[in-house]
Motif scaffolding. Structure first.
Motif, PDB file in Angstrom:
ATOM      1  N   ASN A  25       0.847  -1.187   0.000  1.00 10.49           N
ATOM      2  CA  ASN A  25       0.000   0.000   0.000  1.00 10.49           C
ATOM      3  C   ASN A  25       0.887   1.242   0.000  1.00 10.49           C
ATOM      4  O   ASN A  25       1.568   1.527   0.968  1.00 10.49           O
ATOM      5  CB  ASN A  25      -0.914  -0.015   1.228  1.00 10.49           C
ATOM      6  N   GLN A  26       0.847   1.987  -1.071  1.00  5.78           N
ATOM      7  CA  GLN A  26       1.729   3.138  -1.237  1.00  5.78           C
ATOM      8  C   GLN A  26       1.028   4.471  -0.971  1.00  5.78           C
ATOM      9  O   GLN A  26       1.527   5.524  -1.345  1.00  5.78           O
ATOM     10  CB  GLN A  26       2.314   3.122  -2.645  1.00  5.78           C
ATOM     11  N   THR A  27      -0.116   4.440  -0.298  1.00  6.66           N
ATOM     12  CA  THR A  27      -0.880   5.652  -0.033  1.00  6.66           C
ATOM     13  C   THR A  27      -0.074   6.649   0.779  1.00  6.66           C
ATOM     14  O   THR A  27      -0.048   7.840   0.453  1.00  6.66           O
ATOM     15  CB  THR A  27      -2.192   5.306   0.703  1.00  6.66           C
ATOM     16  N   ARG A  28       0.591   6.212   1.834  1.00  6.65           N
ATOM     17  CA  ARG A  28       1.386   7.126   2.665  1.00  6.65           C
ATOM     18  C   ARG A  28       2.570   7.691   1.885  1.00  6.65           C
ATOM     19  O   ARG A  28       2.934   8.848   2.071  1.00  6.65           O
ATOM     20  CB  ARG A  28       1.888   6.425   3.929  1.00  6.65           C
ATOM     21  N   TYR A  29       3.166   6.883   1.030  1.00 14.87           N
ATOM     22  CA  TYR A  29       4.282   7.331   0.195  1.00 14.87           C
ATOM     23  C   TYR A  29       3.795   8.444  -0.746  1.00 14.87           C
ATOM     24  O   TYR A  29       4.460   9.470  -0.920  1.00 14.87           O
ATOM     25  CB  TYR A  29       4.813   6.134  -0.578  1.00 14.87           C
ATOM     26  N   CYS A  30       2.643   8.255  -1.329  1.00 12.63           N
ATOM     27  CA  CYS A  30       2.029   9.248  -2.198  1.00 12.63           C
ATOM     28  C   CYS A  30       1.790  10.546  -1.428  1.00 12.63           C
ATOM     29  O   CYS A  30       2.206  11.625  -1.848  1.00 12.63           O
ATOM     30  CB  CYS A  30       0.710   8.690  -2.736  1.00 12.63           C
ATOM     31  N   TRP A  31       1.128  10.445  -0.289  1.00 11.35           N
ATOM     32  CA  TRP A  31       0.793  11.600   0.554  1.00 11.35           C
ATOM     33  C   TRP A  31       2.049  12.346   0.989  1.00 11.35           C
ATOM     34  O   TRP A  31       2.118  13.570   0.913  1.00 11.35           O
ATOM     35  CB  TRP A  31      -0.013  11.128   1.762  1.00 11.35           C
ATOM     36  N   GLN A  32       3.053  11.625   1.439  1.00  8.79           N
ATOM     37  CA  GLN A  32       4.275  12.247   1.943  1.00  8.79           C
ATOM     38  C   GLN A  32       5.015  13.001   0.842  1.00  8.79           C
ATOM     39  O   GLN A  32       5.516  14.098   1.069  1.00  8.79           O
ATOM     40  CB  GLN A  32       5.196  11.205   2.573  1.00  8.79           C
ATOM     41  N   LYS A  62       3.275  12.260  -8.684  1.00 15.66           N
ATOM     42  CA  LYS A  62       2.479  12.116  -9.907  1.00 15.66           C
ATOM     43  C   LYS A  62       2.452  10.665 -10.376  1.00 15.66           C
ATOM     44  O   LYS A  62       1.470  10.223 -10.958  1.00 15.66           O
ATOM     45  CB  LYS A  62       3.036  13.005 -11.020  1.00 15.66           C
ATOM     46  N   SER A  63       3.525   9.909 -10.130  1.00 15.46           N
ATOM     47  CA  SER A  63       3.545   8.513 -10.557  1.00 15.46           C
ATOM     48  C   SER A  63       2.828   7.599  -9.563  1.00 15.46           C
ATOM     49  O   SER A  63       2.369   6.531  -9.950  1.00 15.46           O
ATOM     50  CB  SER A  63       4.973   8.029 -10.786  1.00 15.46           C
ATOM     51  N   LEU A  64       2.722   8.021  -8.311  1.00 21.00           N
ATOM     52  CA  LEU A  64       2.100   7.176  -7.291  1.00 21.00           C
ATOM     53  C   LEU A  64       0.627   7.492  -7.048  1.00 21.00           C
ATOM     54  O   LEU A  64      -0.171   6.589  -6.821  1.00 21.00           O
ATOM     55  CB  LEU A  64       2.831   7.336  -5.953  1.00 21.00           C
ATOM     56  N   CYS A  65       0.269   8.747  -7.048  1.00 19.98           N
ATOM     57  CA  CYS A  65      -1.064   9.177  -6.631  1.00 19.98           C
ATOM     58  C   CYS A  65      -2.065   9.172  -7.787  1.00 19.98           C
ATOM     59  O   CYS A  65      -1.727   9.615  -8.889  1.00 19.98           O
ATOM     60  CB  CYS A  65      -1.023  10.594  -6.073  1.00 19.98           C
ATOM     61  N   PRO A  66      -3.281   8.728  -7.513  1.00 23.72           N
ATOM     62  CA  PRO A  66      -4.328   8.863  -8.526  1.00 23.72           C
ATOM     63  C   PRO A  66      -4.594  10.347  -8.802  1.00 23.72           C
ATOM     64  O   PRO A  66      -4.547  11.178  -7.882  1.00 23.72           O
ATOM     65  CB  PRO A  66      -5.553   8.219  -7.879  1.00 23.72           C
ATOM     66  N   ALA A  67      -4.862  10.685 -10.040  1.00 20.02           N
ATOM     67  CA  ALA A  67      -5.079  12.081 -10.434  1.00 20.02           C
ATOM     68  C   ALA A  67      -6.247  12.710  -9.674  1.00 20.02           C
ATOM     69  O   ALA A  67      -6.202  13.899  -9.339  1.00 20.02           O
ATOM     70  CB  ALA A  67      -5.313  12.168 -11.930  1.00 20.02           C
ATOM     71  N   SER A  68      -7.259  11.926  -9.364  1.00 18.71           N
ATOM     72  CA  SER A  68      -8.414  12.469  -8.645  1.00 18.71           C
ATOM     73  C   SER A  68      -8.021  12.943  -7.244  1.00 18.71           C
ATOM     74  O   SER A  68      -8.534  13.951  -6.760  1.00 18.71           O
ATOM     75  CB  SER A  68      -9.538  11.437  -8.553  1.00 18.71           C
ATOM     76  N   VAL A  70      -4.975  14.050  -6.355  1.00 21.37           N
ATOM     77  CA  VAL A  70      -4.157  15.253  -6.525  1.00 21.37           C
ATOM     78  C   VAL A  70      -5.056  16.448  -6.834  1.00 21.37           C
ATOM     79  O   VAL A  70      -4.883  17.526  -6.263  1.00 21.37           O
ATOM     80  CB  VAL A  70      -3.102  15.049  -7.626  1.00 21.37           C
ATOM     81  N   ASN A  71      -6.025  16.265  -7.727  1.00 22.22           N
ATOM     82  CA  ASN A  71      -6.949  17.358  -8.059  1.00 22.22           C
ATOM     83  C   ASN A  71      -7.735  17.800  -6.834  1.00 22.22           C
ATOM     84  O   ASN A  71      -7.920  18.998  -6.602  1.00 22.22           O
ATOM     85  CB  ASN A  71      -7.909  16.935  -9.174  1.00 22.22           C
ATOM     86  N   SER A  72      -8.171  16.846  -6.045  1.00 22.38           N
ATOM     87  CA  SER A  72      -8.918  17.162  -4.824  1.00 22.38           C
ATOM     88  C   SER A  72      -8.037  17.921  -3.836  1.00 22.38           C
ATOM     89  O   SER A  72      -8.464  18.922  -3.249  1.00 22.38           O
ATOM     90  CB  SER A  72      -9.445  15.879  -4.190  1.00 22.38           C
ATOM     91  N   PRO A  83      -6.067  19.487   4.753  1.00 21.53           N
ATOM     92  CA  PRO A  83      -5.844  18.940   6.094  1.00 21.53           C
ATOM     93  C   PRO A  83      -4.377  18.808   6.498  1.00 21.53           C
ATOM     94  O   PRO A  83      -4.074  18.658   7.678  1.00 21.53           O
ATOM     95  CB  PRO A  83      -6.500  17.559   6.018  1.00 21.53           C
ATOM     96  N   GLY A  84      -3.456  18.840   5.562  1.00 22.96           N
ATOM     97  CA  GLY A  84      -2.036  18.677   5.884  1.00 22.96           C
ATOM     98  C   GLY A  84      -1.379  19.995   6.228  1.00 22.96           C
ATOM     99  O   GLY A  84      -1.912  21.081   5.973  1.00 22.96           O
ATOM    100  N   LYS A  85      -0.197  19.919   6.841  1.00 22.01           N
ATOM    101  CA  LYS A  85       0.578  21.099   7.199  1.00 22.01           C
ATOM    102  C   LYS A  85       1.556  21.424   6.093  1.00 22.01           C
ATOM    103  O   LYS A  85       2.476  20.659   5.819  1.00 22.01           O
ATOM    104  CB  LYS A  85       1.365  20.832   8.483  1.00 22.01           C
TER     105      LYS A  85
END
Length: 86
Positions: A25-32, A62-68, A70-72, A83-85
């Motif tokens: 699960n690469q969600t945290r990697y994307c977010w970070q 850009k390679s990890l995160c879904p475009a939706s 990033v747009n959001s 929500p992030g700092k």
């Protein structure tokens, strides 16, 4: 920007392995990386530096995160409801 960093960015293909995020699960990697890009960009702009050094983070998210996502997140930043700092 050093030639080594420029060549790495030019030869970039996909996100490299990061030992902080070893699971499938690469969600945290994307977010970070999204946060790191915006932190870097803000810091470089505040100091009058070249923000192009932050491109690495942008390419990774850009390679990890879904475009939706990033747009959001971009919409939330524009509305000051992110929500992030940053």
């Amino acid at each position: 920007m050093s030639e080594d960093i420029k060549s790495k960015i030019q030869n970039y293909r996909t996100a490299p392995f990061d030992s902080r995020f070893p699971n499938q699960n690469q969600t945290r990697y994307c977010w970070q990386n999204y946060l790191d890009f915006h932190h870097c960009e803000k810091a470089m702009n505040d100091r009058g530096g070249d923000a192009s050094v932050c491109e690495w983070y942008k390419r990774v998210y850009k390679s990890l995160c879904p475009a939706s996502w990033v747009n959001s997140w971009d919409d939330h930043i524009a509305e000051d409801t992110f929500p992030g700092k940053i």
